[in-house]
Design a protein around this motif. Structure first.
Motif, PDB file in Angstrom:
ATOM      1  N   ALA A 124      16.851   7.293  -9.360  1.00 24.69           N
ATOM      2  CA  ALA A 124      16.716   6.046  -8.602  1.00 24.69           C
ATOM      3  C   ALA A 124      16.024   6.301  -7.270  1.00 24.69           C
ATOM      4  CB  ALA A 124      18.092   5.417  -8.374  1.00 24.69           C
ATOM      5  N   PHE A 125      16.332   7.431  -6.633  1.00 22.37           N
ATOM      6  CA  PHE A 125      15.698   7.778  -5.362  1.00 22.37           C
ATOM      7  C   PHE A 125      14.203   8.010  -5.549  1.00 22.37           C
ATOM      8  CE2 PHE A 125      14.193  11.058  -2.410  1.00 22.37           C
ATOM      9  CZ  PHE A 125      14.458  10.445  -1.202  1.00 22.37           C
ATOM     10  N   PHE A 126      13.854   8.774  -6.587  1.00 22.99           N
ATOM     11  CA  PHE A 126      12.436   9.049  -6.839  1.00 22.99           C
ATOM     12  C   PHE A 126      11.670   7.770  -7.143  1.00 22.99           C
ATOM     13  CE2 PHE A 126       9.105   9.754 -10.048  1.00 22.99           C
ATOM     14  CZ  PHE A 126       8.207  10.457  -9.273  1.00 22.99           C
ATOM     15  N   VAL A 127      12.253   6.909  -7.973  1.00 18.49           N
ATOM     16  CA  VAL A 127      11.591   5.646  -8.321  1.00 18.49           C
ATOM     17  C   VAL A 127      11.451   4.762  -7.091  1.00 18.49           C
ATOM     18  CG1 VAL A 127      11.805   3.534  -9.698  1.00 18.49           C
ATOM     19  CG2 VAL A 127      12.323   5.742 -10.736  1.00 18.49           C
ATOM     20  N   PHE A 128      12.458   4.769  -6.221  1.00 16.69           N
ATOM     21  CA  PHE A 128      12.374   4.011  -4.965  1.00 16.69           C
ATOM     22  C   PHE A 128      11.202   4.486  -4.117  1.00 16.69           C
ATOM     23  CE2 PHE A 128      13.666   4.588  -0.419  1.00 16.69           C
ATOM     24  CZ  PHE A 128      13.311   3.314   0.013  1.00 16.69           C
ATOM     25  N   VAL A 129      11.073   5.798  -3.951  1.00  9.47           N
ATOM     26  CA  VAL A 129       9.978   6.354  -3.154  1.00  9.47           C
ATOM     27  C   VAL A 129       8.631   6.019  -3.795  1.00  9.47           C
ATOM     28  CG1 VAL A 129       8.933   8.477  -2.294  1.00  9.47           C
ATOM     29  CG2 VAL A 129      11.408   8.198  -2.207  1.00  9.47           C
ATOM     30  N   LEU A 130       8.576   6.079  -5.123  1.00  6.84           N
ATOM     31  CA  LEU A 130       7.330   5.782  -5.836  1.00  6.84           C
ATOM     32  C   LEU A 130       6.909   4.329  -5.638  1.00  6.84           C
ATOM     33  CD1 LEU A 130       5.120   6.708  -7.839  1.00  6.84           C
ATOM     34  CD2 LEU A 130       6.664   5.995  -9.692  1.00  6.84           C
ATOM     35  N   TYR A 131       7.837   3.398  -5.838  1.00  6.71           N
ATOM     36  CA  TYR A 131       7.511   1.975  -5.667  1.00  6.71           C
ATOM     37  C   TYR A 131       7.196   1.657  -4.207  1.00  6.71           C
ATOM     38  CZ  TYR A 131       8.955   0.809 -10.432  1.00  6.71           C
ATOM     39  OH  TYR A 131       9.047   0.704 -11.806  1.00  6.71           O
ATOM     40  N   ALA A 132       7.913   2.287  -3.284  1.00  2.92           N
ATOM     41  CA  ALA A 132       7.642   2.071  -1.865  1.00  2.92           C
ATOM     42  C   ALA A 132       6.243   2.564  -1.499  1.00  2.92           C
ATOM     43  CB  ALA A 132       8.690   2.796  -1.018  1.00  2.92           C
ATOM     44  N   THR A 133       5.819   3.665  -2.113  1.00  2.97           N
ATOM     45  CA  THR A 133       4.476   4.195  -1.862  1.00  2.97           C
ATOM     46  C   THR A 133       3.413   3.239  -2.379  1.00  2.97           C
ATOM     47  OG1 THR A 133       5.322   6.464  -2.050  1.00  2.97           O
ATOM     48  CG2 THR A 133       2.933   6.150  -2.249  1.00  2.97           C
ATOM     49  N   ILE A 134       3.607   2.739  -3.603  1.00  4.96           N
ATOM     50  CA  ILE A 134       2.647   1.795  -4.187  1.00  4.96           C
ATOM     51  C   ILE A 134       2.556   0.527  -3.338  1.00  4.96           C
ATOM     52  CG2 ILE A 134       2.145   0.337  -6.190  1.00  4.96           C
ATOM     53  CD1 ILE A 134       3.494   2.492  -7.920  1.00  4.96           C
ATOM     54  N   ALA A 135       3.729  -0.001  -2.933  1.00  2.00           N
ATOM     55  CA  ALA A 135       3.756  -1.210  -2.114  1.00  2.00           C
ATOM     56  C   ALA A 135       3.090  -0.970  -0.752  1.00  2.00           C
ATOM     57  CB  ALA A 135       5.196  -1.679  -1.921  1.00  2.00           C
ATOM     58  N   SER A 136       3.306   0.211  -0.197  1.00  6.36           N
ATOM     59  CA  SER A 136       2.711   0.537   1.103  1.00  6.36           C
ATOM     60  C   SER A 136       1.185   0.636   0.999  1.00  6.36           C
ATOM     61  CB  SER A 136       3.290   1.854   1.623  1.00  6.36           C
ATOM     62  OG  SER A 136       2.790   2.164   2.893  1.00  6.36           O
ATOM     63  N   ILE A 137       0.691   1.254  -0.077  1.00  9.76           N
ATOM     64  CA  ILE A 137      -0.756   1.339  -0.288  1.00  9.76           C
ATOM     65  C   ILE A 137      -1.341  -0.053  -0.476  1.00  9.76           C
ATOM     66  CG2 ILE A 137      -2.557   2.156  -1.872  1.00  9.76           C
ATOM     67  CD1 ILE A 137      -0.797   4.591  -2.439  1.00  9.76           C
ATOM     68  N   TYR A 138      -0.638  -0.893  -1.224  1.00 10.71           N
ATOM     69  CA  TYR A 138      -1.074  -2.272  -1.442  1.00 10.71           C
ATOM     70  C   TYR A 138      -1.140  -3.017  -0.110  1.00 10.71           C
ATOM     71  CZ  TYR A 138      -1.797  -6.134  -4.751  1.00 10.71           C
ATOM     72  OH  TYR A 138      -2.342  -7.148  -5.505  1.00 10.71           O
ATOM     73  N   SER A 139      -0.123  -2.806   0.733  1.00 13.68           N
ATOM     74  CA  SER A 139      -0.103  -3.437   2.054  1.00 13.68           C
ATOM     75  C   SER A 139      -1.294  -2.986   2.888  1.00 13.68           C
ATOM     76  CB  SER A 139       1.194  -3.083   2.791  1.00 13.68           C
ATOM     77  OG  SER A 139       2.321  -3.606   2.155  1.00 13.68           O
ATOM     78  N   MET A 140      -1.618  -1.704   2.798  1.00 11.60           N
ATOM     79  CA  MET A 140      -2.749  -1.168   3.553  1.00 11.60           C
ATOM     80  C   MET A 140      -4.060  -1.801   3.093  1.00 11.60           C
ATOM     81  SD  MET A 140      -3.830   0.870   5.932  1.00 11.60           S
ATOM     82  CE  MET A 140      -2.475   2.003   6.269  1.00 11.60           C
ATOM     83  N   VAL A 141      -4.228  -1.967   1.783  1.00 11.52           N
ATOM     84  CA  VAL A 141      -5.436  -2.590   1.239  1.00 11.52           C
ATOM     85  C   VAL A 141      -5.555  -4.033   1.719  1.00 11.52           C
ATOM     86  CG1 VAL A 141      -6.595  -3.363  -0.874  1.00 11.52           C
ATOM     87  CG2 VAL A 141      -5.543  -1.093  -0.782  1.00 11.52           C
ATOM     88  N   ILE A 142      -4.444  -4.769   1.656  1.00 12.35           N
ATOM     89  CA  ILE A 142      -4.433  -6.165   2.109  1.00 12.35           C
ATOM     90  C   ILE A 142      -4.781  -6.241   3.596  1.00 12.35           C
ATOM     91  CG2 ILE A 142      -2.952  -8.168   2.538  1.00 12.35           C
ATOM     92  CD1 ILE A 142      -1.438  -7.460  -0.025  1.00 12.35           C
ATOM     93  N   PHE A 143      -4.196  -5.351   4.379  1.00 11.73           N
ATOM     94  CA  PHE A 143      -4.436  -5.337   5.824  1.00 11.73           C
ATOM     95  C   PHE A 143      -5.905  -5.062   6.138  1.00 11.73           C
ATOM     96  CE2 PHE A 143      -4.759  -2.744   9.722  1.00 11.73           C
ATOM     97  CZ  PHE A 143      -4.374  -3.691  10.657  1.00 11.73           C
ATOM     98  N   ILE A 144      -6.482  -4.030   5.495  1.00 12.73           N
ATOM     99  CA  ILE A 144      -7.873  -3.657   5.754  1.00 12.73           C
ATOM    100  C   ILE A 144      -8.823  -4.776   5.340  1.00 12.73           C
ATOM    101  CG2 ILE A 144      -9.724  -2.075   5.070  1.00 12.73           C
ATOM    102  CD1 ILE A 144      -7.595   0.117   4.852  1.00 12.73           C
ATOM    103  N   CYS A 145      -8.562  -5.375   4.186  1.00  9.84           N
ATOM    104  CA  CYS A 145      -9.412  -6.478   3.716  1.00  9.84           C
ATOM    105  C   CYS A 145      -9.310  -7.683   4.635  1.00  9.84           C
ATOM    106  CB  CYS A 145      -9.035  -6.867   2.285  1.00  9.84           C
ATOM    107  SG  CYS A 145      -9.434  -5.616   1.048  1.00  9.84           S
TER     108      CYS A 145
END
Length: 271
Positions: free
Chosen positions: A132-153
């Protein structure tokens, strides 16, 4: 008892960060970039909301799950314990420790296959909640990258001169972008680290213990190999489970071991 885990500044900080990043990404930057009323805006909002929800669900899963306690009925294999220094009594719990078990000074008990005590979930990461911890970190990473893309665009779409002309808006954009960048790099590093651990079937504690064991082995002219490393694919299935469709579900039991974290297959078993 589990409810008390929420009464922690780091836990509240994580929850606040998730809510703030979600609100800013959807209702500020995505809306400015694509307009939430448009089809692309609605689609991106849905996808981002999905990853944000999975991040939050995984966070609660690893926070509320018992990392793994030693069964009161546990008794070591006497013959095996002769060659295994791990199977000895804990100085603080005064009970025999199964292999890969360590005492947590914060939780004040022994944790099965302990990886580390994480202040961000106010809980230990161990046998039962590591996935559960690993999956949390994985999803948080994906969401953070998505946030970065949205922010830059969004920034690229905006009139940068008008942003610079407003001091509060300029400070907000720069501060938010910097914090988001630091968060994304941190999460990428963390998920990369745990991917490495999973591929080698070791915990953070075992990694550091292994480095010392390698050094001692080299001094005596011997070689050292992590005894629980069964090969990359086998290691993955031992932690995430045999069903690939359930690898990224934080609540799906991933263990093939039937003895509830007190016994693990080793290289010696295959020899």
């Amino acid at each position: 008892m589990k409810g008390k885990r929420f009464l922690s500044a780091p836990v509240l900080a994580v929850l606040s960060s998730i809510v703030f990043t979600y609100y800013s990404s959807i209702f500020v930057f995505l809306h400015d970039w694509l307009n939430l009323q448009s089809s692309p805006g609605t689609l991106n909002a849905f996808i981002y909301s999905l990853f944000a929800s999975l991040t939050l669900f995984s966070f609660f899963s690893c926070l509320l799950s018992d990392p793994g306690h030693v069964p009161s009925s546990y008794a070591p294999d006497v013959e095996f314990a002769k060659d295994n220094v791990e199977q000895k009594k804990c100085n603080k719990c005064h009970a025999y420790k199964p292999p890969r078990t360590h005492h947590c000074r914060v939780c004040r008990r022994c944790i099965l296959k302990m990886d580390h005590h994480c202040l961000w979930i106010n809980n230990c990461v161990g046998y039962w909640n590591y996935k559960a911890f690993f999956v949390f970190v994985l999803y948080a990473t994906i969401a953070s990258i998505y946030s970065m893309v949205i922010f830059i665009c969004s920034v690229h779409h905006q009139d940068w001169d008008s942003i610079k002309g407003s001091s509060p808006l300029w400070i907000f954009y720069v501060t938010y972008g910097l914090l988001l960048f630091i968060l994304t790099i941190t999460l990428l590093t963390l998920v990369g680290w745990h991917v490495y651990l999973i591929l080698h079937n070791m915990t953070t504690i075992e990694y550091h213990e292994g480095n010392r064991a390698k050094w001692l082995a080299m001094k005596s002219g011997q070689s050292y190999r992590h005894p629980y490393n069964m090969g990359a694919y086998k290691n993955i299935t031992l932690i995430l489970g045999p069903n690939m469709l359930k690898w990224f579900c934080p609540t799906a039991v991933g263990h093939l071991n039937p003895k509830d974290g007190v016994s693990f297959p080793t290289l010696r078993d295959n020899s």
